[in-house]
Design a protein around this motif. Structure first.
Motif: not given
Length: 361
Positions: A276-282, A297-307
């Motif tokens: 559900d979240v893998k295509d979100l941009a950083a 369960t509810l999750y708030l997921v924020l993608i972080v820049d790995p670089y």
């Protein structure tokens, strides 16, 4: 006439042969591979591992063959099954010897390449082995495996890891290209900041409030508030509360984030909401819901820049290298291990029968 002491000794030995460990000397050598000695307790450990693997294989075979008319039985007779055209027991016995041969291979190859475990690593092994041994002590003790044996077997596993790194690490003769690591990460992992709210046993009103709370934190993040600030606020962490709770507030982003992956790729970091979240941009976030009606369960997921921080990819480097090269590595180890001379002490081995493994059930 036999002396009373002789009669008692015979009786005690007779009683002991009824157990899995039989009547054997302590530290009795059961198998010697390339000059490396494995005690009866080590053989018992290898046998248990092989038996566990065999049971999993049997269950997979039965599930694959199951139909509506012929479902998997509630109680499985493992010993009546075959694996690779071998009886269950024979497969387990053979795999136990193969496992010992692999450990002998790690030991031999590490010695040839001057690879050793330093004092810090040995202390880490002792610490981990003590923890896990206490957790599985009933199983181990029932099958004649002491903590020192478990510690030794864990040392072999650490040697295996060091030898793998020796080959496939950054400076290894088979070093994995950094671009391959980045590509694998892009397909299978993310660094994420996650806030979680359980909806289990909540009223409809409380569920609405839980979602509204996460939406408010999402707005704060979108509005420029830092991950560290939101994390500390969500968990009520501050210098003031630390004195009473013992939990200090986070100071860096890396303290607040985690790796996530598809559970089929990595069970350690598996997240059921990964797709559900893998295509979100950083820098982008999403609120996702998982679970059944009774345990959502509810999750708030924020993608972080790995670089943005080199430590993120470095932290996953070993895992990704293993995922990419473990099959090749194990094939080479098993091929080499198969060439090592094996000497069995049949008297010691016969004292450990697959059907007598005690799982404490």
């Amino acid at each position: 006439m036999k002396s009373l002491k002789s009669i008692i000794a015979i009786m005690l030995c007779f009683i002991m042969v009824l157990s899995f460990t039989a009547c054997h000397k302590q530290n009795e050598v059961a198998v010697t591979i390339n000059g490396i000695e494995f005690t009866s307790a080590m053989y018992s450990y290898a046998l248990i591992n092989a038996d566990s693997e065999a049971r999993t294989i049997v269950e997979e075979q039965l599930n694959a063959a199951a139909t509506e008319e012929n479902p998997v039985p509630d109680v499985i007779d493992y010993y009546s099954q075959k694996i690779e055209d071998k009886t269950f027991e024979q497969w387990v016995q053979d795999e136990a010897i193969k496992s010992l041969a692999n450990w002998a291979a790690y030991s031999t190859l590490c010695k040839e390449n001057n690879i050793t475990l330093d004092e810090e690593t040995l202390n880490e092994v002792k610490s981990y082995s003590a923890y896990y041994y206490s957790y599985y002590s009933a199983l181990f003790e029932a099958n004649g495996i002491g903590e020192s044996t478990y510690t030794k077997m864990m040392e072999y596993d650490y040697l295996a890891d060091k030898y793998f790194t020796f080959l496939y690490g950054k400076e290894g003769s088979k070093a994995v290209a950094e671009n391959d690591i980045k590509d694998y990460y892009a397909k299978n992992y993310r660094v994420a900041f996650i806030l979680e709210k359980s909806l289990a046993e909540l009223s409809d009103a409380d569920k609405t409030n839980a979602k509204a709370e996460l939406e408010d934190y999402q707005k704060q993040l979108n509005g420029g508030e830092s991950i560290v600030e939101v994390y500390n606020k969500f968990y009520n962490l501050s210098e003031e509360t630390a004195a009473t709770t013992g939990y200090s507030p986070a100071k860096e982003v890396k303290e607040c984030v985690t790796y996530i992956s598809d559970p089929d790729v990595d069970t350690n970091y598996g997240a059921e909401f990964f797709e559900d979240v893998k295509d979100l941009a950083a820098g982008k976030s999403k609120i996702v819901e998982t679970g059944t009606d009774d345990a959502k369960t509810l999750y708030l997921v924020l993608i972080v820049d790995p670089y943005g921080d080199t430590s993120y990819l470095e932290g996953l480097g070993g895992t990704i290298r293993w995922n990419l090269k473990s099959e090749e590595f194990m094939k080479d180890i098993e091929t080499y291990a198969a060439t090592l001379p094996v000497k069995k002490n049949n008297y010691a081995i016969k004292g450990f029968k697959v059907k007598d493994i005690d799982y404490g059930q």
